[in-house]
Motif scaffolding. Sequence first.
Motif, PDB file in Angstrom:
ATOM      1  N   ASN A 103      19.957  37.227  39.475  1.00 18.91           N
ATOM      2  CA  ASN A 103      18.552  37.350  39.062  1.00 18.91           C
ATOM      3  C   ASN A 103      17.923  38.540  39.769  1.00 18.91           C
ATOM      4  OD1 ASN A 103      15.829  36.360  38.085  1.00 18.91           O
ATOM      5  ND2 ASN A 103      15.519  36.341  40.320  1.00 18.91           N
ATOM      6  N   TRP A 180      16.862  41.657  32.927  1.00 17.59           N
ATOM      7  CA  TRP A 180      17.913  41.179  32.026  1.00 17.59           C
ATOM      8  C   TRP A 180      17.637  41.529  30.569  1.00 17.59           C
ATOM      9  CZ3 TRP A 180      22.495  38.065  32.248  1.00 17.59           C
ATOM     10  CH2 TRP A 180      23.003  37.940  33.548  1.00 17.59           C
ATOM     11  N   ASN A 210      18.162  30.215  35.738  1.00 19.73           N
ATOM     12  CA  ASN A 210      17.121  29.949  34.724  1.00 19.73           C
ATOM     13  C   ASN A 210      15.878  30.779  34.988  1.00 19.73           C
ATOM     14  OD1 ASN A 210      16.376  28.450  37.054  1.00 19.73           O
ATOM     15  ND2 ASN A 210      15.060  27.113  35.819  1.00 19.73           N
ATOM     16  N   SER A 213      15.557  35.172  32.399  1.00 16.80           N
ATOM     17  CA  SER A 213      14.771  35.545  31.211  1.00 16.80           C
ATOM     18  C   SER A 213      13.294  35.308  31.526  1.00 16.80           C
ATOM     19  CB  SER A 213      15.164  34.687  30.002  1.00 16.80           C
ATOM     20  OG  SER A 213      14.199  34.849  28.963  1.00 16.80           O
ATOM     21  N   LYS A 214      12.500  36.365  31.389  1.00 17.05           N
ATOM     22  CA  LYS A 214      11.075  36.243  31.746  1.00 17.05           C
ATOM     23  C   LYS A 214      10.210  36.545  30.526  1.00 17.05           C
ATOM     24  CE  LYS A 214      12.186  37.589  36.478  1.00 17.05           C
ATOM     25  NZ  LYS A 214      13.653  37.441  36.649  1.00 17.05           N
ATOM     26  N   CYS A 239      13.325  29.076  32.776  1.00 21.35           N
ATOM     27  CA  CYS A 239      13.887  28.750  31.446  1.00 21.35           C
ATOM     28  C   CYS A 239      13.178  29.581  30.381  1.00 21.35           C
ATOM     29  CB  CYS A 239      13.760  27.265  31.147  1.00 21.35           C
ATOM     30  SG  CYS A 239      14.573  26.221  32.364  1.00 21.35           S
ATOM     31  N   ASN A 243      16.846  32.682  27.789  1.00 19.05           N
ATOM     32  CA  ASN A 243      17.779  32.114  28.781  1.00 19.05           C
ATOM     33  C   ASN A 243      19.070  31.624  28.104  1.00 19.05           C
ATOM     34  OD1 ASN A 243      16.975  29.971  31.665  1.00 19.05           O
ATOM     35  ND2 ASN A 243      18.655  31.354  31.328  1.00 19.05           N
ATOM     36  N   HIS A 244      18.922  30.827  27.045  1.00 22.63           N
ATOM     37  CA  HIS A 244      20.123  30.309  26.372  1.00 22.63           C
ATOM     38  C   HIS A 244      20.925  31.451  25.752  1.00 22.63           C
ATOM     39  CE1 HIS A 244      19.031  26.116  26.931  1.00 22.63           C
ATOM     40  NE2 HIS A 244      17.808  26.399  26.507  1.00 22.63           N
ATOM     41  N   MET A 268      19.000  25.646  38.656  1.00 24.16           N
ATOM     42  CA  MET A 268      17.866  25.781  37.758  1.00 24.16           C
ATOM     43  C   MET A 268      16.635  25.039  38.284  1.00 24.16           C
ATOM     44  SD  MET A 268      19.515  25.714  33.954  1.00 24.16           S
ATOM     45  CE  MET A 268      20.815  26.854  33.508  1.00 24.16           C
ATOM     46  N   GLU A 286      27.398  27.302  27.350  1.00 27.12           N
ATOM     47  CA  GLU A 286      26.462  27.971  28.277  1.00 27.12           C
ATOM     48  C   GLU A 286      26.942  27.740  29.717  1.00 27.12           C
ATOM     49  OE1 GLU A 286      22.342  27.261  27.268  1.00 27.12           O
ATOM     50  OE2 GLU A 286      22.769  27.469  25.131  1.00 27.12           O
TER      51      GLU A 286
END
Length: 568
Positions: A103, A180, A210, A213-214, A239, A243-244, A268, A286
């Motif tokens: 991250n 990311w 998790n 992703s922002k 999350c 994210n997924h 997470m 995942e």
Amino acid sequence: MTDDQWFQSAVVYQVYPRSFQDCDGDGIGDVPGIVSRLDYLQQLGIDVLWLSPIYTSPQDDNGYDISDYQEIDPVFGTLVDVDELIAKAHARGIRIVMDLVVNHTSDEHPWFVESRSSKDNPKRDWYWWRPPRDGHEAGQRGAEPTNCESFFSGPTWELDEATGEYYLHLFSRKQPDLNWENPEVREAVYAMMRWWLDRGIDGFRMDVINMISKVTDLPDGQPIPGRAPLGNGHPFFLCGPRNHEFLQEMHREVFEGRADKLLTVGEMPGVTVEEAVLFTDPERHEVDMVFQFEHVQLDVREHKWDRVDVDLRDLKASLAHWQNGLAERGWNSLYWNNHDQPRAVSRFGSDDPAHRVAAAKLLGTVLHLHRGTPYVYQGEELGMTNVPFASAADFLDIESVNYHAAAVAAGEDPEVVLANLRLGSRDNARSPMQWDLTDHAGFTTGTPWAAVNPNYTDINAASAVADQDSVFHHYRRLIALRHDEPAVVHGTYQLLAPSHETLYAFTRTHEGTELLVLANFSGDEVAIDDAVPDLASWEGAPLLLGNLSPEVPTTAPLRGWEARVLKR
Ligand code: TEU
């Protein structure tokens, strides 16, 4: 169980290398030290070893700030040492899982050094850069692009004087967040992961995966009571929207064709059961399981330093929530401890010398008889306790140091702050492993980087291994039970007596086998008649595993801190 679900009957042991075993006398644990303790780990019976980060790092956050993902920090050893560890662990049937911290990097990582060098550097967009808030000069109070608070106190933005812009850091200012959204970042991370898998490791524990992703416009958060104008940014980076997607891409790019032999666990914070079903559904490719935080937040009020005692009813409800939520799809991890949490026997059990051993065994029994993959944190198998810190100077963890500075600066009573630190600090989990009765508990021949808990004279591996009634041998039996008893791995879960304040009771049922788990979370005797509906039918059922002797009739009241596992 299909081969690729091998982890369902596995037990993972977490090593915090800095505090595990020092071999070169510098007072800091190292990789050769882990190698020297493989026989001990094999005797315990664990299947997987998860190492907290050992990569090159300025150690601002004890290695969770990485400046070279493919090199080992000299304080821990070399890549050759790691190759030896992998080979010797594999020879014992033990898999090696490394910590993946992507991250964020260290601010000393070459990627960030380049990114900060100029606004038009090709790697500028590898991180999150923003100009000062509209109407503000760079460096002016309130000029941070948003009001969000870092996990380590203060704003989550740091000004880079050279370019007059701010960079995002959810954790320390020396841990800038990777962007990311940029496919170049993702490709570089995936290449590094493949390199480690090709070197022979068996998976990853994925740090705050998790948070990668922002919400890209990174808005202001709701002001936090007592710490305004700092705001809560969690809704914008926990999350997040992709994210997924990112984890499924990671699976395709990194794990395709070899996932069935590996273990992936995503840390997470704040993840819900509903989200965890999606993250751990094998059909979605995942992660295999997640570390969720619901049960380790039950004793936390406004913030982590504002603590109350855990109510057993809440603890039972929380674990049952996750057992039921992931019963049909997905898989649970099971943990009480890690390098971020206070010691479980002090927090959820009793570290009163009269009860500590029984309570530590009881906690292990309750956790390991749940459905999921159990994680044993170094020293948990000894019933290691929180540390009796004498003063604020004893706390070394950046989270503790920053909290103390911010709280005292804000006028809080230093004695209250110290009491909060003693209860909740991560330093509690990071005191050196207590091996034996020699100097520094056998952890180092030098000066330990952190003080050894003075109770090592009573709590140490050498004494425990020699004592068949120790917490160590109870954990060894629990791990063996998971290997030998299918009902422990696959049994359906049913909580009993949810409203009982001190009795924890549940059943596991699988193909005609039924297990009854009873645990008394108090020092006083507790009757079980009302808790177990058909208790009489359990008369004479064999005691599969207990934590107290002598053995008493299986349906007798539970003695203080007694745990019983019955099978029929
Ligand atoms: O921890 C993530 C995390 O949320 C922690 O901040 C945790 O909630 C907190 O420490 C509880 O007190 C991971 C690592 O486990 C931790 O050691 C790192 O400091 C952090 O990420 C940043 O990498």
